[in-house]
Design an enzyme around this catalytic site. Sequence first.
Site, PDB file in Angstrom:
ATOM      1  N   TYR A  49       0.835  -1.212   0.000  1.00 42.13           N
ATOM      2  CA  TYR A  49       0.000   0.000   0.000  1.00 42.13           C
ATOM      3  C   TYR A  49       0.871   1.264   0.000  1.00 42.13           C
ATOM      4  O   TYR A  49       0.454   2.315  -0.425  1.00 42.13           O
ATOM      5  CB  TYR A  49      -0.837   0.050   1.288  1.00 42.13           C
ATOM      6  CG  TYR A  49      -2.165  -0.667   1.272  1.00 42.13           C
ATOM      7  CD1 TYR A  49      -2.470  -1.629   0.324  1.00 42.13           C
ATOM      8  CD2 TYR A  49      -3.124  -0.375   2.251  1.00 42.13           C
ATOM      9  CE1 TYR A  49      -3.692  -2.277   0.351  1.00 42.13           C
ATOM     10  CE2 TYR A  49      -4.344  -1.016   2.280  1.00 42.13           C
ATOM     11  CZ  TYR A  49      -4.628  -1.970   1.338  1.00 42.13           C
ATOM     12  OH  TYR A  49      -5.838  -2.603   1.372  1.00 42.13           O
TER      13      TYR A  49
ATOM     14  N   ARG B 135      -6.202   3.871   5.107  1.00 39.88           N
ATOM     15  CA  ARG B 135      -4.979   3.091   5.358  1.00 39.88           C
ATOM     16  C   ARG B 135      -3.872   3.413   4.365  1.00 39.88           C
ATOM     17  O   ARG B 135      -2.802   2.810   4.393  1.00 39.88           O
ATOM     18  CB  ARG B 135      -5.292   1.587   5.265  1.00 39.88           C
ATOM     19  CG  ARG B 135      -6.234   1.077   6.323  1.00 39.88           C
ATOM     20  CD  ARG B 135      -6.801  -0.271   5.933  1.00 39.88           C
ATOM     21  NE  ARG B 135      -7.688  -0.145   4.766  1.00 39.88           N
ATOM     22  CZ  ARG B 135      -8.277  -1.170   4.159  1.00 39.88           C
ATOM     23  NH1 ARG B 135      -8.051  -2.394   4.584  1.00 39.88           N
ATOM     24  NH2 ARG B 135      -9.064  -0.976   3.134  1.00 39.88           N
TER      25      ARG B 135
ATOM     26  N   HIS C 259     -10.732  -2.983  -6.953  1.00 36.42           N
ATOM     27  CA  HIS C 259     -11.866  -2.834  -6.008  1.00 36.42           C
ATOM     28  C   HIS C 259     -12.889  -1.823  -6.555  1.00 36.42           C
ATOM     29  O   HIS C 259     -13.553  -1.140  -5.796  1.00 36.42           O
ATOM     30  CB  HIS C 259     -11.403  -2.390  -4.601  1.00 36.42           C
ATOM     31  CG  HIS C 259     -10.211  -3.113  -4.056  1.00 36.42           C
ATOM     32  ND1 HIS C 259     -10.059  -4.472  -4.181  1.00 36.42           N
ATOM     33  CD2 HIS C 259      -9.111  -2.670  -3.371  1.00 36.42           C
ATOM     34  CE1 HIS C 259      -8.908  -4.831  -3.607  1.00 36.42           C
ATOM     35  NE2 HIS C 259      -8.318  -3.757  -3.120  1.00 36.42           N
TER      36      HIS C 259
ATOM     37  N   ARG D  97     -16.444  -1.615  -5.109  1.00 37.37           N
ATOM     38  CA  ARG D  97     -16.626  -1.647  -3.646  1.00 37.37           C
ATOM     39  C   ARG D  97     -17.771  -0.757  -3.157  1.00 37.37           C
ATOM     40  O   ARG D  97     -18.291  -0.976  -2.078  1.00 37.37           O
ATOM     41  CB  ARG D  97     -15.330  -1.345  -2.913  1.00 37.37           C
ATOM     42  CG  ARG D  97     -14.902   0.087  -2.884  1.00 37.37           C
ATOM     43  CD  ARG D  97     -13.557   0.219  -2.172  1.00 37.37           C
ATOM     44  NE  ARG D  97     -13.602  -0.316  -0.831  1.00 37.37           N
ATOM     45  CZ  ARG D  97     -12.562  -0.925  -0.233  1.00 37.37           C
ATOM     46  NH1 ARG D  97     -11.414  -1.066  -0.849  1.00 37.37           N
ATOM     47  NH2 ARG D  97     -12.677  -1.358   0.982  1.00 37.37           N
TER      48      ARG D  97
ATOM     49  N   ASP E 174      -8.677 -10.964  -5.033  1.00 41.83           N
ATOM     50  CA  ASP E 174      -8.161 -10.426  -3.765  1.00 41.83           C
ATOM     51  C   ASP E 174      -7.991 -11.576  -2.763  1.00 41.83           C
ATOM     52  O   ASP E 174      -8.144 -11.387  -1.549  1.00 41.83           O
ATOM     53  CB  ASP E 174      -9.104  -9.345  -3.207  1.00 41.83           C
ATOM     54  CG  ASP E 174      -8.396  -8.346  -2.310  1.00 41.83           C
ATOM     55  OD1 ASP E 174      -7.154  -8.356  -2.260  1.00 41.83           O
ATOM     56  OD2 ASP E 174      -9.095  -7.556  -1.644  1.00 41.83           O
TER      57      ASP E 174
ATOM     58  N   SER F 127      -7.748 -10.053   4.090  1.00 43.60           N
ATOM     59  CA  SER F 127      -8.671 -10.161   5.218  1.00 43.60           C
ATOM     60  C   SER F 127      -9.952  -9.400   4.890  1.00 43.60           C
ATOM     61  O   SER F 127      -9.924  -8.319   4.313  1.00 43.60           O
ATOM     62  CB  SER F 127      -8.039  -9.595   6.490  1.00 43.60           C
ATOM     63  OG  SER F 127      -7.796  -8.218   6.336  1.00 43.60           O
TER      64      SER F 127
HETATM   65 ZN    ZN Z   1      -6.626  -3.865  -1.954  1.00 43.28          ZN
END
Ligand code: ZN
Length: 390
Positions: free
Chosen positions: A131, A164, A225, A228, A286, A290
């Site tokens: 990330y 994040r 994503h 999402r 993915d 988690s």
């Molecule tokens: Zn991701």
Amino acid sequence: MITLIKNAEVYAPMYLGFKDILLVHDKIGYIEDEIEAPVNFVDIEIIDAAGRLVVPGFIDSHVHIIGGGGEGSYKTRTPEITLTQATTAGITTLVGVIGTDGTTRTMSNIIAKARGLEEEGITCYVHTGSYQVPVRTLTSKIEDDLILIDKIIGVGEIAIADHRSSQPTMEELAKIASAARVGGMLSGKAGIVNVHLGDSPSKLSLIEAVVQKTDIPITQFHPTHINRNEELFISGINFAKSGGYVDFTTSTVQRFLYNGEVKCGEGLKRMLEAGVPIEQVTFTSDGQASLPEFNSNGEFIGLQVGNVSSLFSQVKEAVLKEGIPLEKALQVITSNPARILKLKDKGNIEVGKDADLVFLEKENLNIHSVIAKGKKMIENGKVLVKGTFE
Ligand code: ZN
């Protein structure tokens, strides 16, 4: 090792009709209307594919192969993927990514894992970084990673629009993309920048700003994503209509759908109806990420782990529930990722390409058998090749 597949109804992913396919070691040697095996020649294994559809092995280009997560403390770090998790899902090519934790999940570790999966019989690449920005590479430079390390084909997943993320600026993202572009050019790789999109309202705007203010093409980015939430999905449609690639995430839990996640099959149909060319779209699972779960009061009730088996199950849903033709829907996990990621031996059933094949039951599209690099991994639903510690 010579394998002759008879009576296959082939989706390459384009529909080719009934063909015989000859596999020579790990490659597709011939595709003809009929191939007769000579008698008293050499050892030839003959597979009768009558009643089955033969499609390219699936490419899952966003998987946390060494595990991910950890967002609920150390004990929530998710486990590594195993060989048969991939092969039972029809996946013969993986691209590994790190994710949120760029400290305990390292590039050395992910490259070793990719090599391990290769030794076990499937194909695996990785992206460099996590990330975080600045990107935590293997060699200290994105260009060097791409040019010098065979397994590294792109950068990511770099997080934007997420609490994040490292909150990168437009200039920082532009620098990453230009390093990836030059590294990709010099190594003949895609040098794609895989971008994790979170729930923040800024959505795709950082990428759009780079595309507007620099001469980096929109196709340098592979944002994921995209389904999402509804707002992100809508901006994804516009992004794709401007020529960008968009990647759907197939792993989900009930809560995500309840909170507005767009289901992949349905989303794909909506994109096509909005005029997005199918060539711009990919699905990834993915896997091993988690997926934190909360009850209706928003209380944390546990974690689930992203599952690579969702990759094909969502494609199947796009076909069986949404009525998208199989030859179209298959592209999002075969020829499209192969083209976008420049995996030139992958993604199509074509002479000279790798012998990665999935056999589907014609009536329900269930996975019957899987061949990776010419070797039978799954036959009639039974695992023939296990991972080292399975
Ligand atoms: Zn991701």
